[in-house]
Design an enzyme around this catalytic site. Structure first.
Site, PDB file in Angstrom:
ATOM      1  N   ARG A   1     -12.637  68.249 126.835  1.00  0.00           N
ATOM      2  CA  ARG A   1     -13.091  69.557 127.725  1.00  0.00           C
ATOM      3  C   ARG A   1     -14.588  69.806 127.322  1.00  0.00           C
ATOM      4  O   ARG A   1     -15.568  70.072 128.270  1.00  0.00           O
ATOM      5  CB  ARG A   1     -12.364  70.645 127.244  1.00  0.00           C
ATOM      6  CG  ARG A   1     -12.784  71.828 128.296  1.00  0.00           C
ATOM      7  CD  ARG A   1     -11.977  73.286 128.200  1.00  0.00           C
ATOM      8  NE  ARG A   1     -10.616  72.763 128.452  1.00  0.00           N
ATOM      9  CZ  ARG A   1      -9.897  73.023 129.795  1.00  0.00           C
ATOM     10  NH1 ARG A   1     -10.665  73.052 130.713  1.00  0.00           N
ATOM     11  NH2 ARG A   1      -8.890  72.858 129.875  1.00  0.00           N
TER      12      ARG A   1
ATOM     13  N   ARG B   1      -6.636  82.241 130.956  1.00  0.00           N
ATOM     14  CA  ARG B   1      -5.216  82.304 131.594  1.00  0.00           C
ATOM     15  C   ARG B   1      -4.071  82.381 130.828  1.00  0.00           C
ATOM     16  O   ARG B   1      -2.991  82.313 131.302  1.00  0.00           O
ATOM     17  CB  ARG B   1      -5.102  80.985 132.855  1.00  0.00           C
ATOM     18  CG  ARG B   1      -6.398  80.991 133.720  1.00  0.00           C
ATOM     19  CD  ARG B   1      -6.586  79.743 134.431  1.00  0.00           C
ATOM     20  NE  ARG B   1      -6.992  78.911 133.658  1.00  0.00           N
ATOM     21  CZ  ARG B   1      -7.223  77.452 134.044  1.00  0.00           C
ATOM     22  NH1 ARG B   1      -6.722  77.002 135.042  1.00  0.00           N
ATOM     23  NH2 ARG B   1      -7.965  76.626 133.054  1.00  0.00           N
TER      24      ARG B   1
ATOM     25  N   HIS C   1       1.781  67.684 137.519  1.00  0.00           N
ATOM     26  CA  HIS C   1       2.255  68.738 138.242  1.00  0.00           C
ATOM     27  C   HIS C   1       3.077  68.192 139.268  1.00  0.00           C
ATOM     28  O   HIS C   1       2.641  68.310 140.737  1.00  0.00           O
ATOM     29  CB  HIS C   1       1.071  69.698 138.490  1.00  0.00           C
ATOM     30  CG  HIS C   1       0.371  70.379 137.382  1.00  0.00           C
ATOM     31  ND1 HIS C   1       0.762  71.230 136.691  1.00  0.00           N
ATOM     32  CD2 HIS C   1      -0.572  69.994 136.518  1.00  0.00           C
ATOM     33  CE1 HIS C   1       0.154  71.763 135.725  1.00  0.00           C
ATOM     34  NE2 HIS C   1      -0.820  70.734 135.605  1.00  0.00           N
TER      35      HIS C   1
ATOM     36  N   GLY D   1      -3.407  76.989 142.565  1.00  0.00           N
ATOM     37  CA  GLY D   1      -3.347  78.514 143.007  1.00  0.00           C
ATOM     38  C   GLY D   1      -4.403  79.535 142.638  1.00  0.00           C
ATOM     39  O   GLY D   1      -4.395  80.666 142.738  1.00  0.00           O
TER      40      GLY D   1
ATOM     41  N   ASP E   1      -3.135  64.815 134.480  1.00  0.00           N
ATOM     42  CA  ASP E   1      -3.004  66.146 135.120  1.00  0.00           C
ATOM     43  C   ASP E   1      -2.851  66.167 136.513  1.00  0.00           C
ATOM     44  O   ASP E   1      -3.524  66.975 137.175  1.00  0.00           O
ATOM     45  CB  ASP E   1      -4.190  66.935 134.496  1.00  0.00           C
ATOM     46  CG  ASP E   1      -4.014  68.320 134.661  1.00  0.00           C
ATOM     47  OD1 ASP E   1      -2.927  68.813 134.619  1.00  0.00           O
ATOM     48  OD2 ASP E   1      -4.899  69.286 134.483  1.00  0.00           O
TER      49      ASP E   1
ATOM     50  N   SER F   1      -4.853  71.734 139.251  1.00  0.00           N
ATOM     51  CA  SER F   1      -5.952  72.111 140.018  1.00  0.00           C
ATOM     52  C   SER F   1      -7.130  71.741 138.757  1.00  0.00           C
ATOM     53  O   SER F   1      -6.863  72.094 137.849  1.00  0.00           O
ATOM     54  CB  SER F   1      -6.042  73.449 140.367  1.00  0.00           C
ATOM     55  OG  SER F   1      -5.539  74.411 139.183  1.00  0.00           O
TER      56      SER F   1
END
Length: 390
Positions: free
Chosen positions: A228, A164, A64, A70, A286, A290
Protein backbone atom coordinates in the site's frame (compact mmCIF):
# COMPACT_ATOMS: atom_id res chain seq x y z
CA UNK A 1 -12.99 -43.98 -17.06
CA UNK A 2 -10.31 -41.63 -15.72
CA UNK A 3 -9.09 -38.98 -18.14
CA UNK A 4 -5.43 -39.51 -19.09
CA UNK A 5 -3.22 -36.78 -20.56
CA UNK A 6 0.47 -36.94 -21.38
CA UNK A 7 2.26 -33.61 -21.73
CA UNK A 8 5.55 -34.13 -23.53
CA UNK A 9 8.67 -31.99 -23.91
CA UNK A 10 7.67 -29.37 -21.36
CA UNK A 11 10.10 -27.13 -19.52
CA UNK A 12 8.78 -27.85 -16.03
CA UNK A 13 8.93 -25.28 -13.24
CA UNK A 14 7.52 -27.03 -10.18
CA UNK A 15 8.21 -24.13 -9.18
CA UNK A 16 11.84 -25.38 -9.02
CA UNK A 17 13.35 -25.73 -12.49
CA UNK A 18 13.13 -29.41 -13.52
CA UNK A 19 14.25 -28.82 -17.11
CA UNK A 20 12.60 -30.61 -20.05
CA UNK A 21 10.32 -33.43 -18.84
CA UNK A 22 7.17 -35.36 -19.66
CA UNK A 23 4.23 -35.13 -17.25
CA UNK A 24 1.51 -37.79 -17.07
CA UNK A 25 -1.91 -36.80 -15.69
CA UNK A 26 -4.41 -39.45 -14.62
CA UNK A 27 -7.80 -38.19 -13.52
CA UNK A 28 -7.31 -35.08 -11.40
CA UNK A 29 -3.76 -35.89 -10.20
CA UNK A 30 -0.23 -35.86 -11.57
CA UNK A 31 0.78 -39.50 -11.91
CA UNK A 32 4.35 -39.35 -13.22
CA UNK A 33 7.14 -36.94 -14.13
CA UNK A 34 9.96 -38.45 -16.16
CA UNK A 35 11.61 -38.55 -19.57
CA UNK A 36 10.47 -40.45 -22.68
CA UNK A 37 7.03 -41.33 -21.31
CA UNK A 38 4.55 -42.86 -23.74
CA UNK A 39 0.90 -43.95 -23.81
CA UNK A 40 -0.53 -47.06 -25.44
CA UNK A 41 -2.21 -46.40 -28.76
CA UNK A 42 -5.73 -44.94 -28.49
CA UNK A 43 -5.34 -44.34 -24.76
CA UNK A 44 -5.60 -40.77 -23.55
CA UNK A 45 -4.44 -37.50 -25.07
CA UNK A 46 -0.86 -36.51 -25.92
CA UNK A 47 0.06 -32.81 -25.97
CA UNK A 48 3.47 -31.78 -27.26
CA UNK A 49 4.58 -28.72 -25.27
CA UNK A 50 7.55 -28.21 -27.62
CA UNK A 51 9.63 -26.61 -24.86
CA UNK A 52 6.92 -24.34 -23.47
CA UNK A 53 7.00 -23.63 -19.75
CA UNK A 54 4.78 -25.90 -17.66
CA UNK A 55 3.86 -24.05 -14.47
CA UNK A 56 1.66 -24.93 -11.49
CA UNK A 57 -1.79 -23.39 -11.61
CA UNK A 58 -1.77 -20.04 -9.83
CA UNK A 59 -3.13 -19.87 -6.27
CA UNK A 60 -5.05 -16.65 -5.55
CA UNK A 61 -5.40 -16.25 -1.79
CA UNK A 62 -7.89 -13.38 -1.75
CA UNK A 63 -10.85 -13.08 -4.12
CA UNK A 64 -14.26 -11.54 -3.46
CA UNK A 65 -15.90 -14.37 -5.38
CA UNK A 66 -19.48 -13.30 -4.58
CA UNK A 67 -18.76 -9.64 -5.25
CA UNK A 68 -17.70 -6.86 -2.95
CA UNK A 69 -17.47 -3.12 -2.96
CA UNK A 70 -20.25 -0.80 -1.92
CA UNK A 71 -18.17 2.00 -0.43
CA UNK A 72 -19.66 4.29 -3.05
CA UNK A 73 -23.24 3.27 -2.26
CA UNK A 74 -25.35 0.34 -3.45
CA UNK A 75 -24.70 1.15 -7.12
CA UNK A 76 -20.98 0.46 -6.54
CA UNK A 77 -21.47 -3.18 -5.50
CA UNK A 78 -19.11 -5.26 -7.63
CA UNK A 79 -20.06 -8.40 -9.62
CA UNK A 80 -19.30 -12.03 -8.81
CA UNK A 81 -16.24 -13.82 -10.17
CA UNK A 82 -16.69 -15.48 -13.55
CA UNK A 83 -14.61 -18.71 -13.56
CA UNK A 84 -13.72 -18.12 -17.20
CA UNK A 85 -11.67 -15.08 -16.19
CA UNK A 86 -9.70 -17.21 -13.74
CA UNK A 87 -9.04 -20.02 -16.21
CA UNK A 88 -7.90 -17.61 -18.95
CA UNK A 89 -5.45 -16.10 -16.44
CA UNK A 90 -3.88 -19.37 -15.29
CA UNK A 91 -5.61 -19.22 -11.89
CA UNK A 92 -6.86 -22.64 -10.78
CA UNK A 93 -7.30 -22.14 -7.00
CA UNK A 94 -9.01 -19.23 -5.24
CA UNK A 95 -9.92 -18.33 -1.65
CA UNK A 96 -13.25 -16.54 -1.30
CA UNK A 97 -13.65 -13.76 1.28
CA UNK A 98 -16.04 -11.08 2.42
CA UNK A 99 -14.80 -7.53 2.89
CA UNK A 100 -16.29 -4.25 4.08
CA UNK A 101 -19.90 -5.30 3.52
CA UNK A 102 -20.98 -8.27 5.62
CA UNK A 103 -24.57 -7.06 5.82
CA UNK A 104 -25.86 -7.36 2.27
CA UNK A 105 -23.00 -9.74 1.40
CA UNK A 106 -23.29 -12.84 3.58
CA UNK A 107 -21.33 -15.98 4.37
CA UNK A 108 -24.28 -18.04 3.11
CA UNK A 109 -23.93 -16.32 -0.25
CA UNK A 110 -20.15 -16.75 -0.20
CA UNK A 111 -20.47 -20.46 0.60
CA UNK A 112 -22.95 -21.00 -2.25
CA UNK A 113 -20.68 -19.24 -4.75
CA UNK A 114 -17.66 -21.23 -3.53
CA UNK A 115 -19.47 -24.51 -4.04
CA UNK A 116 -20.63 -23.40 -7.50
CA UNK A 117 -17.10 -22.46 -8.60
CA UNK A 118 -15.76 -25.76 -7.29
CA UNK A 119 -18.38 -27.66 -9.28
CA UNK A 120 -17.34 -25.68 -12.36
CA UNK A 121 -13.75 -26.92 -12.10
CA UNK A 122 -12.11 -24.10 -10.12
CA UNK A 123 -10.72 -25.24 -6.76
CA UNK A 124 -12.40 -22.85 -4.34
CA UNK A 125 -12.02 -22.50 -0.58
CA UNK A 126 -13.25 -19.71 1.69
CA UNK A 127 -12.73 -17.91 4.97
CA UNK A 128 -15.21 -17.30 7.73
CA UNK A 129 -15.67 -13.69 8.83
CA UNK A 130 -15.10 -10.33 7.14
CA UNK A 131 -13.60 -6.92 8.04
CA UNK A 132 -15.73 -6.87 11.16
CA UNK A 133 -15.28 -7.90 14.77
CA UNK A 134 -17.06 -9.80 16.31
CA UNK A 135 -16.50 -12.29 13.49
CA UNK A 136 -19.50 -13.35 11.42
CA UNK A 137 -19.75 -17.13 11.13
CA UNK A 138 -21.90 -19.80 9.47
CA UNK A 139 -22.29 -22.12 12.44
CA UNK A 140 -22.09 -19.76 15.39
CA UNK A 141 -18.33 -19.93 16.05
CA UNK A 142 -15.02 -19.70 14.24
CA UNK A 143 -13.96 -23.05 15.64
CA UNK A 144 -16.96 -24.99 14.34
CA UNK A 145 -16.88 -23.19 10.97
CA UNK A 146 -13.30 -24.35 10.34
CA UNK A 147 -13.74 -27.82 11.83
CA UNK A 148 -17.11 -28.77 10.34
CA UNK A 149 -17.38 -26.92 7.02
CA UNK A 150 -15.05 -28.66 4.58
CA UNK A 151 -14.10 -25.68 2.41
CA UNK A 152 -13.61 -23.12 5.22
CA UNK A 153 -9.88 -22.99 5.96
CA UNK A 154 -9.47 -19.81 8.02
CA UNK A 155 -10.82 -16.38 8.93
CA UNK A 156 -10.70 -13.15 6.96
CA UNK A 157 -10.21 -10.67 5.82
CA UNK A 158 -10.30 -9.11 9.29
CA UNK A 159 -9.38 -5.42 9.05
CA UNK A 160 -6.80 -3.49 11.06
CA UNK A 161 -5.24 -0.02 10.68
CA UNK A 162 -8.15 1.09 8.51
CA UNK A 163 -11.00 3.54 9.05
CA UNK A 164 -13.38 0.77 7.92
CA UNK A 165 -12.09 -1.63 10.59
CA UNK A 166 -13.90 -2.50 13.84
CA UNK A 167 -10.56 -1.72 15.56
CA UNK A 168 -10.22 -5.03 17.45
CA UNK A 169 -8.13 -4.95 20.61
CA UNK A 170 -5.09 -7.15 21.15
CA UNK A 171 -7.19 -9.48 23.31
CA UNK A 172 -9.87 -9.71 20.61
CA UNK A 173 -7.32 -10.50 17.90
CA UNK A 174 -5.83 -13.20 20.09
CA UNK A 175 -9.21 -14.75 20.81
CA UNK A 176 -9.95 -15.13 17.10
CA UNK A 177 -6.45 -16.38 16.35
CA UNK A 178 -6.61 -18.93 19.17
CA UNK A 179 -9.96 -20.31 18.02
CA UNK A 180 -8.78 -20.51 14.40
CA UNK A 181 -5.46 -22.10 15.37
CA UNK A 182 -7.02 -24.80 17.54
CA UNK A 183 -9.66 -25.52 14.90
CA UNK A 184 -6.91 -25.83 12.29
CA UNK A 185 -4.90 -28.21 14.45
CA UNK A 186 -7.94 -30.41 15.08
CA UNK A 187 -9.10 -30.47 11.46
CA UNK A 188 -5.78 -30.54 9.61
CA UNK A 189 -6.32 -27.09 8.11
CA UNK A 190 -4.23 -23.91 8.27
CA UNK A 191 -6.58 -21.90 10.48
CA UNK A 192 -4.86 -18.82 9.10
CA UNK A 193 -6.17 -15.30 9.81
CA UNK A 194 -6.21 -13.20 6.64
CA UNK A 195 -5.65 -9.60 7.75
CA UNK A 196 -6.68 -6.58 5.67
CA UNK A 197 -4.16 -3.83 6.47
CA UNK A 198 -5.26 -0.28 5.75
CA UNK A 199 -3.23 2.87 5.33
CA UNK A 200 -3.44 4.18 8.90
CA UNK A 201 -0.31 4.81 10.97
CA UNK A 202 -0.71 1.64 13.06
CA UNK A 203 0.34 -0.49 10.09
CA UNK A 204 1.20 -4.01 11.38
CA UNK A 205 1.69 -3.01 15.02
CA UNK A 206 -1.57 -4.68 16.18
CA UNK A 207 -0.19 -8.00 14.93
CA UNK A 208 3.22 -7.51 16.51
CA UNK A 209 1.45 -6.64 19.80
CA UNK A 210 -0.71 -9.77 19.59
CA UNK A 211 2.29 -12.02 18.98
CA UNK A 212 4.38 -10.43 21.74
CA UNK A 213 1.52 -10.89 24.24
CA UNK A 214 0.86 -14.57 23.49
CA UNK A 215 2.26 -17.87 22.32
CA UNK A 216 0.42 -17.60 18.99
CA UNK A 217 3.03 -17.93 16.20
CA UNK A 218 3.38 -14.95 13.91
CA UNK A 219 2.64 -17.18 10.92
CA UNK A 220 -0.99 -17.53 12.12
CA UNK A 221 -1.59 -14.00 10.83
CA UNK A 222 -1.46 -13.42 7.06
CA UNK A 223 -1.55 -9.66 6.30
CA UNK A 224 -2.36 -8.41 2.84
CA UNK A 225 -2.12 -5.08 0.94
CA UNK A 226 1.45 -4.69 2.24
CA UNK A 227 2.41 -2.80 -0.94
CA UNK A 228 0.00 0.00 0.00
CA UNK A 229 2.92 2.37 0.69
CA UNK A 230 6.67 2.23 1.34
CA UNK A 231 6.40 2.55 5.13
CA UNK A 232 3.98 -0.37 5.32
CA UNK A 233 6.21 -2.40 3.00
CA UNK A 234 9.21 -1.94 5.29
CA UNK A 235 7.08 -2.92 8.30
CA UNK A 236 6.04 -5.96 6.29
CA UNK A 237 9.66 -6.91 5.65
CA UNK A 238 10.20 -6.90 9.43
CA UNK A 239 7.12 -9.11 9.79
CA UNK A 240 8.45 -11.60 7.22
CA UNK A 241 11.91 -11.61 8.79
CA UNK A 242 10.22 -12.48 12.12
CA UNK A 243 8.66 -15.58 10.51
CA UNK A 244 5.36 -14.28 9.09
CA UNK A 245 3.98 -14.30 5.56
CA UNK A 246 3.13 -11.04 3.80
CA UNK A 247 0.96 -10.54 0.74
CA UNK A 248 1.07 -7.96 -2.05
CA UNK A 249 -2.09 -6.96 -3.94
CA UNK A 250 -1.83 -7.13 -7.72
CA UNK A 251 -4.98 -5.19 -8.68
CA UNK A 252 -4.42 -1.44 -8.75
CA UNK A 253 -5.15 1.75 -10.69
CA UNK A 254 -3.02 4.70 -11.86
CA UNK A 255 -4.72 6.87 -9.24
CA UNK A 256 -3.90 4.47 -6.40
CA UNK A 257 -0.30 4.16 -7.60
CA UNK A 258 -0.05 7.95 -7.70
CA UNK A 259 -1.15 8.06 -4.06
CA UNK A 260 1.90 6.05 -3.01
CA UNK A 261 1.10 2.39 -3.60
CA UNK A 262 3.80 0.18 -5.15
CA UNK A 263 2.99 -2.37 -7.81
CA UNK A 264 3.13 -5.89 -6.40
CA UNK A 265 6.00 -6.67 -8.76
CA UNK A 266 8.02 -3.71 -7.51
CA UNK A 267 7.19 -4.54 -3.88
CA UNK A 268 8.44 -8.10 -4.40
CA UNK A 269 11.78 -6.84 -5.70
CA UNK A 270 12.15 -4.30 -2.88
CA UNK A 271 11.21 -6.87 -0.23
CA UNK A 272 13.76 -9.37 -1.54
CA UNK A 273 16.46 -6.70 -1.71
CA UNK A 274 15.57 -5.68 1.86
CA UNK A 275 16.19 -9.20 3.15
CA UNK A 276 12.68 -10.65 3.30
CA UNK A 277 12.76 -14.47 2.96
CA UNK A 278 11.71 -15.52 -0.55
CA UNK A 279 9.41 -18.25 0.80
CA UNK A 280 7.37 -15.76 2.89
CA UNK A 281 6.16 -13.48 0.08
CA UNK A 282 2.92 -13.89 -1.86
CA UNK A 283 0.68 -12.14 -4.38
CA UNK A 284 -3.13 -12.04 -4.42
CA UNK A 285 -5.46 -10.27 -6.83
CA UNK A 286 -8.24 -8.97 -4.54
CA UNK A 287 -10.39 -9.71 -7.61
CA UNK A 288 -13.98 -8.44 -7.63
CA UNK A 289 -13.12 -6.27 -4.65
CA UNK A 290 -13.40 -2.52 -4.77
CA UNK A 291 -10.19 -0.63 -5.44
CA UNK A 292 -10.96 2.49 -3.45
CA UNK A 293 -9.01 5.72 -3.35
CA UNK A 294 -9.86 7.85 -0.30
CA UNK A 295 -8.80 11.43 0.45
CA UNK A 296 -6.90 12.11 3.69
CA UNK A 297 -10.23 13.06 5.30
CA UNK A 298 -11.74 9.67 4.42
CA UNK A 299 -13.86 10.87 1.50
CA UNK A 300 -14.08 8.42 -1.42
CA UNK A 301 -12.46 9.80 -4.57
CA UNK A 302 -12.89 6.90 -6.99
CA UNK A 303 -13.62 3.18 -7.06
CA UNK A 304 -12.85 0.39 -9.56
CA UNK A 305 -13.01 -3.41 -9.59
CA UNK A 306 -10.08 -5.76 -8.94
CA UNK A 307 -9.15 -8.29 -11.65
CA UNK A 308 -8.08 -11.93 -11.26
CA UNK A 309 -5.99 -11.48 -14.40
CA UNK A 310 -3.69 -9.08 -12.55
CA UNK A 311 -2.10 -12.03 -10.72
CA UNK A 312 -0.39 -13.42 -13.84
CA UNK A 313 0.28 -9.89 -15.13
CA UNK A 314 2.25 -8.92 -12.02
CA UNK A 315 4.12 -12.25 -11.96
CA UNK A 316 5.20 -11.53 -15.54
CA UNK A 317 6.04 -7.90 -14.71
CA UNK A 318 8.17 -9.03 -11.75
CA UNK A 319 10.31 -11.10 -14.11
CA UNK A 320 10.39 -8.83 -17.16
CA UNK A 321 10.32 -5.32 -15.68
CA UNK A 322 11.74 -5.78 -12.18
CA UNK A 323 14.36 -8.45 -12.89
CA UNK A 324 13.15 -10.81 -10.17
CA UNK A 325 14.43 -14.36 -10.57
CA UNK A 326 11.82 -16.44 -12.42
CA UNK A 327 11.48 -19.14 -9.74
CA UNK A 328 11.28 -16.60 -6.91
CA UNK A 329 8.51 -14.74 -8.72
CA UNK A 330 6.67 -17.98 -9.51
CA UNK A 331 6.81 -19.04 -5.85
CA UNK A 332 4.86 -15.89 -4.91
CA UNK A 333 1.84 -17.03 -6.94
CA UNK A 334 2.07 -20.81 -6.43
CA UNK A 335 3.90 -22.65 -3.65
CA UNK A 336 4.12 -19.81 -1.12
CA UNK A 337 0.37 -19.07 -0.92
CA UNK A 338 -0.41 -22.80 -1.01
CA UNK A 339 1.87 -23.31 1.99
CA UNK A 340 0.48 -20.52 4.18
CA UNK A 341 -3.07 -21.69 3.34
CA UNK A 342 -2.28 -25.33 4.13
CA UNK A 343 -3.22 -26.53 0.63
CA UNK A 344 -0.79 -29.41 0.41
CA UNK A 345 -1.71 -30.61 -3.09
CA UNK A 346 -1.69 -27.14 -4.64
CA UNK A 347 0.99 -24.77 -5.86
CA UNK A 348 3.43 -27.32 -7.28
CA UNK A 349 4.07 -29.96 -9.92
CA UNK A 350 4.84 -33.37 -8.44
CA UNK A 351 3.59 -36.92 -8.37
CA UNK A 352 0.38 -37.12 -6.35
CA UNK A 353 -0.31 -33.37 -6.51
CA UNK A 354 -3.46 -31.96 -8.11
CA UNK A 355 -3.30 -31.62 -11.89
CA UNK A 356 -3.57 -27.83 -11.98
CA UNK A 357 -1.22 -26.68 -14.74
CA UNK A 358 -0.50 -23.88 -17.19
CA UNK A 359 1.53 -24.05 -20.39
CA UNK A 360 3.13 -20.68 -21.13
CA UNK A 361 4.81 -19.56 -24.35
CA UNK A 362 8.39 -18.63 -23.35
CA UNK A 363 8.81 -16.11 -26.17
CA UNK A 364 5.66 -14.06 -25.64
CA UNK A 365 5.21 -14.95 -21.94
CA UNK A 366 1.53 -15.64 -22.64
CA UNK A 367 -0.70 -18.51 -21.56
CA UNK A 368 -1.43 -21.22 -24.15
CA UNK A 369 -3.28 -23.87 -22.13
CA UNK A 370 -4.68 -24.18 -18.60
CA UNK A 371 -5.63 -27.44 -16.90
CA UNK A 372 -7.67 -27.50 -13.67
CA UNK A 373 -8.42 -30.73 -11.82
CA UNK A 374 -7.05 -32.70 -14.77
CA UNK A 375 -9.24 -31.07 -17.42
CA UNK A 376 -8.28 -28.47 -20.01
CA UNK A 377 -10.31 -25.35 -19.29
CA UNK A 378 -8.31 -23.13 -21.66
CA UNK A 379 -6.61 -24.60 -24.73
CA UNK A 380 -4.83 -22.92 -27.63
CA UNK A 381 -5.79 -19.59 -26.06
CA UNK A 382 -9.48 -20.53 -26.27
CA UNK A 383 -11.81 -21.17 -23.34
CA UNK A 384 -13.10 -24.73 -23.13
CA UNK A 385 -15.23 -24.04 -20.04
CA UNK A 386 -18.99 -24.24 -20.48
CA UNK A 387 -21.21 -23.26 -17.58
CA UNK A 388 -24.83 -24.19 -16.99
CA UNK A 389 -26.08 -21.09 -18.80
CA UNK A 390 -23.30 -20.37 -21.29
Amino acid sequence: MSQITLIKNAHVFAPRDFGICDVLVAGDRIAKIDHNLALPENIGQVVDADGAWLLPGLVDSLVHISGGGGEGGFASRTPELDPREAFASGVTTVIGVLGTDATTRTLNELYGKARALDAQGLSCYMHSGSYQFPVNTLTGSVRTDIMLVDNIIGVGELAISDHRSSHPSTAELLRVASDARVAGLLSGKSGVISIHVGGCDGRLQPLFDAVSNSDIPISQFYPTHINRNENLLQHGVEFAQAGGFIDFTTSTTPEILASGELRASRALRVALESGAPEDRLTFSSDAQGSMTNFCDNGTLQDIEVGSVGSLFDEFRRAVQAEGVDFVRALQAVTSNPARVLGLRRKGGIGEGLDADLSLVDPESFTIRHVMAKGRWQYFDSQLQFRGAFA
